[in-house]
Scaffold this active site. Structure first.
Site, PDB file in Angstrom:
ATOM      1  CG  HIS A   1      -3.092   6.107  -7.262  1.00  0.00           C
ATOM      2  ND1 HIS A   1      -2.006   5.936  -6.423  1.00  0.00           N
ATOM      3  CD2 HIS A   1      -3.132   5.002  -8.042  1.00  0.00           C
ATOM      4  CE1 HIS A   1      -1.417   4.783  -6.694  1.00  0.00           C
ATOM      5  NE2 HIS A   1      -2.085   4.191  -7.672  1.00  0.00           N
TER       6      HIS A   1
ATOM      7  CG  HIS B   1      -6.083   2.032 -10.250  1.00  0.00           C
ATOM      8  ND1 HIS B   1      -5.134   2.042 -11.246  1.00  0.00           N
ATOM      9  CD2 HIS B   1      -5.399   1.954  -9.085  1.00  0.00           C
ATOM     10  CE1 HIS B   1      -3.926   1.971 -10.705  1.00  0.00           C
ATOM     11  NE2 HIS B   1      -4.052   1.917  -9.391  1.00  0.00           N
TER      12      HIS B   1
END
Ligand code: ZN
Length: 131
Positions: free
Chosen positions: A97, A99
């Site tokens: 992932h 941010h």
């Protein structure tokens, strides 16, 4: 199944900013800053080292588009794009992932960068990487 796979499968609810066939973008529950967002591939990849290139390139395109949208809509003064790989780098969910952290003048988000220029020889570093 990991927590992000459950979010992708709608087994865990999320605040979704964007979704297509390959990626989903959701608000990070911690909201380190106002608008803190995660962009996640729908398929489970652990980190930068196993995500396939076409998914990665598509995801980063979405990151750029959303960063611009978030910066504009939230009147952010800056944006950090952060991706942690492995525990030593601060990765806590082992599903790749990125941010998006909108930054505001005088917010309390911290990235600590210590100058080690006196400790490391640049030629030694370069040689180790290139050899
Ligand atoms: Zn997963």
């Amino acid at each position: 199944m990991c927590v992000f796979c459950k979010i992708v499968n709608k087994e865990i609810p999320s605040k979704t900013l964007y979704e297509d066939d390959k990626v989903i973008a959701i608000l990070d529950l911690s909201q380190a800053t106002f608008g803190h967002t995660l962009v996640i591939p729908k398929k489970h990849y652990e980190n930068l080292f196993d995500i396939d290139e076409s998914t990665y390139l598509h995801l980063m395109k979405v990151v750029k588009e959303l960063a611009l949208k978030i910066k504009t809509k939230l009147n952010a003064d800056g944006i950090n794009i952060i991706n942690n790989n492995h525990q030593a780098a601060g990765q806590t969910v082992m599903h790749y992932h990125v941010h998006i952290v909108p930054r505001y003048t005088n917010d309390d988000f911290k990235i600590i960068n210590i100058d080690h220029s006196k400790d490391y020889n640049l030629d030694e570093v370069l040689n180790k990487i290139l050899k």
